[in-house]
Design an enzyme around this catalytic site. Structure first.
Site, short mmCIF file in Angstrom:
data_model
loop_
_atom_site.label_atom_id
_atom_site.label_comp_id
_atom_site.label_asym_id
_atom_site.label_seq_id
_atom_site.Cartn_x
_atom_site.Cartn_y
_atom_site.Cartn_z
N ASP A 1 17.23 -24.30 -65.09
CA ASP A 1 15.98 -24.82 -64.55
C ASP A 1 16.25 -25.59 -63.26
OD1 ASP A 1 13.16 -25.98 -64.60
OD2 ASP A 1 13.21 -25.04 -66.57
N HIS B 1 10.64 -30.20 -63.65
CA HIS B 1 10.41 -29.17 -64.66
C HIS B 1 11.55 -29.09 -65.66
CE1 HIS B 1 9.82 -24.95 -66.08
NE2 HIS B 1 8.55 -25.21 -65.86
N SER C 1 6.27 -22.34 -70.25
CA SER C 1 7.49 -23.09 -69.96
C SER C 1 7.73 -24.18 -70.99
CB SER C 1 7.39 -23.75 -68.58
OG SER C 1 7.66 -22.86 -67.55
#
Length: 572
Positions: A167, A216, A474
């Site tokens: 990520d 994220h 996600s």
């Protein structure tokens, strides 16, 4: 899937995404300034043969990934891509080309920030309460849905089990991440690119391990394995080791080179599970020969397809269980709509009719990837979530801001997924699309207008952690990755002199076998008019109770996964 935005155009020869250019230039074109390309060899071509072909085309190999036949190449020839693509031993060359765009909020993951402030004012206590373990766990309805709170009484996770977070990075300074962060295995494969990520924080432009300027990856990591330490919140597998595999840019883009190199590293290093909550830019779908694409774009996509499939197979064969987000495009992946968002950088997107037989959404449609759809607190498929019997494997809590129509929970952030988040990013993100003030000020104080959306927990020694809501597949994928890690922890075996693990095929089988079956809703054609969505969000659920297009084999169940024995004669 990760947000995708870019910032600031700066003159640079930096490495960036895959935008093939120069195909069709005359063979005698005059040399230009040196540029960087990604080159992928044909199947079965020896490394030395591929290198020789690259040199003959006018390129110099800068780095290489022999396991997948991928090379980073520099060349000052304007016609290098044409010459490389013409070589019978090479699939194609894609230039890593700099571009620039302005930042923007993600329309799915940060939907609550795009809504009017009054529409999300009822956030406090809006979601179903879970069992309180750590102070903020009562806001984690997802933990209760998959029975992770009960599972940890049997198996909280084994420190030897490693989960790679492929990520934007992981903020290891968060007190919920720090106890489980594996410094020795963590790596950064994606140097900052000033034209899209902004100014580099360090001279090398390679952010230190343990940082995340995108946010994220830290959110994903917390859902997988935030420590159950009486502080903040806890993850699905609170005792496993978290490994940062930074393959995404701070800006949210995920390019081929970093992603492939991270997957190869995961295989080499014996990482047990890798979570992939993204797609490989710039194409939502990579096609072998889409008539809507130029010849150079077709060659680029063939290279992406080949390199990604090789990398996924390599990692799987080395013992990595691969878990991926199904995507937020609210479509059946077995019957994809026209792609209107690609390319997502470097050039204006255009309409691309998608042939399902020759186009792939990668990595989720790649080999050995467990594809995860998203559900809200009600258990209903999130309106944004992709689905379909062709690619889905399981479902998991991913949040749904608009869930709970007709109740006071409708359109509240507590319907989303709360997890760890970097302070730096909260100090850069606006309160909403219409209120530019930062969510957290320079002193670390949360703006009172969003006191029910961002949370701060501090220890007596002054260490603080921050937490916020996001939604998306996600956020669903790390719930499934956490359960996969619990399966390895509970059912894995010693391997070799110092190893410990479990066959990814066996992990996958057990994950499916223990998922909570969930029948299609009635009527099967679900519409989201009450939630304010038009007919493009209509979704038909095909299949039966055991397996269907919305839930796959069911919603992952951590408790069943650790309580249920492996099938007889199963080989970890």
């Amino acid at each position: 899937m990760s947000k995708r935005f870019t910032a600031r155009t700066v003159a640079t020869a930096a490495v960036l995404a895959l935008t093939a250019t120069g195909l069709g230039a005359p063979a005698n074109a005059a040399p230009s300034d040196s540029r960087t390309f990604t080159v992928v060899a044909e199947d079965g071509v020896a490394t030395d043969t591929a290198v020789a072909a690259i040199r003959a085309a006018g390129g110099t190999v800068v780095s290489r990934s022999d396991e997948v036949g991928m090379f980073q190449v520099s060349s000052d020839r304007a016609d290098f891509a044409t010459r490389a693509t013409a070589a019978p031993t090479l699939i194609g060359a894609a230039e890593q080309k700099a571009i620039g765009r302005k930042p923007k909020l993600d329309r799915v993951e940060q939907e609550h920030l795009l809504a009017a402030a009054g529409a999300r004012a009822g956030a406090a206590g809006a979601a179903k309460k879970g069992a309180k373990l750590d102070p903020l766990d009562d806001k984690l309805w997802g933990l209760e849905m998959i029975r992770a709170d009960k599972a940890r009484k049997i198996e909280p996770g084994d420190r030897r089990v490693t989960v790679g977070v492929l990520d934007t990075g992981v903020d290891a300074s968060n007190p919920d991440i720090a106890p489980n962060f594996n410094w020795s295995l963590s790596r950064n494969f994606a140097p900052d690119l000033t034209d899209v990520d902004g100014p580099c924080e360090v001279q090398s432009c390679l952010d230190p391990v343990g940082t995340d300027d995108g946010g994220h990856g830290t959110h994903v990591a917390g859902t997988i394995g935030a420590a159950a330490n009486g502080f903040g919140l806890s993850g699905v597998a609170p005792n496993v080791s978290l490994v940062e595999l930074k393959g995404g840019q701070d800006s949210g883009y995920f390019f081929l080179d970093p992603v492939v190199n991270a997957l190869v590293y995961a295989g080499r290093s014996g990482i047990d599970v890798v979570n992939m909550s993204f797609y490989v830019d710039p194409w939502l779908y990579n096609c072998t020969a889409n008539p809507a694409d130029s010849p150079e774009d077709q060659a680029e996509q063939r290279a992406i397809i080949k390199a990604m499939k090789r990398a996924l197979i390599f990692a799987h064969n080395k013992g990595v269980t691969l878990v991926g987000a199904l995507g937020n495009n609210n479509e059946d992946l077995g019957a994809p709509r026209t792609d209107v968002t690609s390319p997502d950088y470097g050039a204006d997107p255009y309409d691309r009719p998608i042939d399902n037989e020759s186009c792939w959404d990668l990595p989720t449609e790649g080999p050995h990837v467990i594809g995860v759809s998203s559900v809200g607190p009600s258990g209903k498929k999130s309106d944004f979530s992709n689905y379909g019997t062709e690619q889905i494997s399981v479902a998991a809590p991913g949040g749904w801001f608009r869930d709970g129509f007709g109740t006071d929970t409708h359109r509240t952030p507590a319907n989303m997924i709360l997890s760890t988040y970097p302070l730096k990013v909260l100090q850069e993100e606006p309160i909403s699309a219409t209120i530019p003030d930062p969510r957290v000020d320079a002193d670390g104080n949360i703006d009172p207008r969003i006191a029910n959306e961002v949370f701060k927990q501090c220890k007596a020694n002054g260490e603080c952690g921050y937490y916020t809501y996001l939604q998306g597949t996600s956020m669903a994928s790390p719930h499934a990755a956490g359960v996969a890690a619990l399966i390895v922890s509970r059912h894995g075996k010693a391997q070799g002199r110092t190893g410990f693990g479990m066959s990814p095929d066996q992990v996958e089988q057990h994950l499916y076998r223990t998922a909570a079956e969930h029948a299609c809703p009635e009527p099967r054609l679900q519409q989201y008019r009450n939630e304010g969505r038009d007919e493009t969000y209509d979704a038909y659920c095909a299949g039966g109770v055991n397996f269907n297009g919305f839930y796959g084999y069911g919603i992952v169940d951590a408790y069943a996964a650790v309580k249920t024995p492996l099938k007889p004669n199963a080989r970890p």
